[in-house]
Design an enzyme around this catalytic site. Structure first.
Site, PDB file in Angstrom:
ATOM      1  N   LYS A 260       3.824   3.656   6.442  1.00 53.43           N
ATOM      2  CA  LYS A 260       3.223   2.752   5.474  1.00 53.43           C
ATOM      3  C   LYS A 260       1.862   2.321   5.989  1.00 53.43           C
ATOM      4  O   LYS A 260       1.759   1.826   7.109  1.00 53.43           O
ATOM      5  CB  LYS A 260       4.166   1.553   5.391  1.00 53.43           C
ATOM      6  CG  LYS A 260       3.853   0.555   4.361  1.00 53.43           C
ATOM      7  CD  LYS A 260       5.038  -0.370   4.319  1.00 53.43           C
ATOM      8  CE  LYS A 260       4.918  -1.356   3.228  1.00 53.43           C
ATOM      9  NZ  LYS A 260       6.183  -2.062   3.035  1.00 53.43           N
TER      10      LYS A 260
ATOM     11  N   ASP B 105      11.472 -10.113  -2.725  1.00 48.23           N
ATOM     12  CA  ASP B 105      11.153  -9.036  -3.678  1.00 48.23           C
ATOM     13  C   ASP B 105      12.276  -8.004  -3.700  1.00 48.23           C
ATOM     14  O   ASP B 105      12.012  -6.804  -3.738  1.00 48.23           O
ATOM     15  CB  ASP B 105       9.822  -8.370  -3.281  1.00 48.23           C
ATOM     16  CG  ASP B 105       9.253  -7.495  -4.393  1.00 48.23           C
ATOM     17  OD1 ASP B 105       9.573  -7.740  -5.576  1.00 48.23           O
ATOM     18  OD2 ASP B 105       8.497  -6.555  -4.072  1.00 48.23           O
TER      19      ASP B 105
ATOM     20  N   GLY C 226       0.784  -1.223   0.000  1.00 46.76           N
ATOM     21  CA  GLY C 226       0.000   0.000   0.000  1.00 46.76           C
ATOM     22  C   GLY C 226       0.813   1.269   0.000  1.00 46.76           C
ATOM     23  O   GLY C 226       2.031   1.254  -0.183  1.00 46.76           O
ATOM     24  N   LEU C 227       0.100   2.362   0.246  1.00 46.60           N
ATOM     25  CA  LEU C 227       0.671   3.700   0.139  1.00 46.60           C
ATOM     26  C   LEU C 227       1.672   3.986   1.258  1.00 46.60           C
ATOM     27  O   LEU C 227       1.461   3.599   2.401  1.00 46.60           O
ATOM     28  CB  LEU C 227      -0.484   4.710   0.196  1.00 46.60           C
ATOM     29  CG  LEU C 227      -0.171   6.153  -0.182  1.00 46.60           C
ATOM     30  CD1 LEU C 227       0.308   6.257  -1.622  1.00 46.60           C
ATOM     31  CD2 LEU C 227      -1.414   7.016   0.010  1.00 46.60           C
TER      32      LEU C 227
END
Ligand code: OXW
Length: 181
Positions: A48, A148, A31-32
């Site tokens: 976050k 990731d 998310g943002l």
């Protein structure tokens, strides 16, 4: 001024009174992410927001909190605190929350943006690569796989040439006895 127009509520971030000057940093896996100044310390932090919509996002959000909380290292982005909406402390049963806020140290830029500005001098690249390997060795020795790792998740302060690995939104804790066939 309506509640949704107040700076504290920018992008649906309801963080309570301590955080000012919210600015968007980007969107991570979960998310943002905004930056803000914590008025208690005067420090800029990265916040976050993890929205908990369903059982899957709750499970993922709590896993990210658990993983980031156990990693304390010079080359890993440090989590300062985890908050519930309105800047409240986390309740004993966080599965019922609508959102979680991970408040972590704010770095100047990321490796993707740094590399857009041109190639690094060899000495700088060597120093950054050393810190990347040092951070990864620590993460793996804590039985965590990042899963990731990419330039956008590697954060840099250019003044000291300091590197920290971030965004554990896809990370997993591994069983060290599991055969990795
Ligand atoms: C900084 C600590 N960013 C993130 C995460 C995901 C995002 C954005 C920020 C300074 C920009 C240009 N690019 C990011 C995650 N410090 C952080 C952090 N996080 N912890 N998470 N930027 C990021 C920082 N500038 N600092 C640089 C976007 C395109 F999407 N997790």
């Amino acid at each position: 001024m309506a509640r949704q127009d107040t700076p504290l509520f920018l992008h649906g971030f309801d963080l309570g009174g301590h955080f000012v000057d919210l600015q968007p940093l980007g969107t991570g896996v979960t998310g943002l992410v905004l930056s803000a100044v914590d008025q208690r310390t005067g420090q800029r932090v990265a916040v976050k927001k993890l929205v908990m919509r369903d059982t899957v996002s709750v499970k993922h959000g709590l896993r990210e909190v658990k993983i980031t909380h156990r990693l304390h290292h010079e080359n890993v982005v440090r989590v300062h605190e985890v908050l519930a909406p309105y800047g409240r402390p986390l309740p004993r049963d966080p599965t019922l929350l609508s959102a979680l806020y991970i408040v972590q140290e704010c770095m100047e830029t990321d490796l993707a943006r740094l590399l857009e500005q041109g190639p690094l001098p060899t000495g700088h690249a060597t120093l950054l690569f050393y810190q990347l390997l040092r951070g990864l060795k620590f993460i793996h020795s804590a039985n965590v796989l990042h899963r990731d790792l990419k330039p956008a998740n590697i954060f840099i302060n250019t003044d000291q040439l300091l590197l920290k690995i971030g965004d554990f939104g896809l990370a997993r804790i591994v069983d060290p006895h599991y055969s990795h066939k």
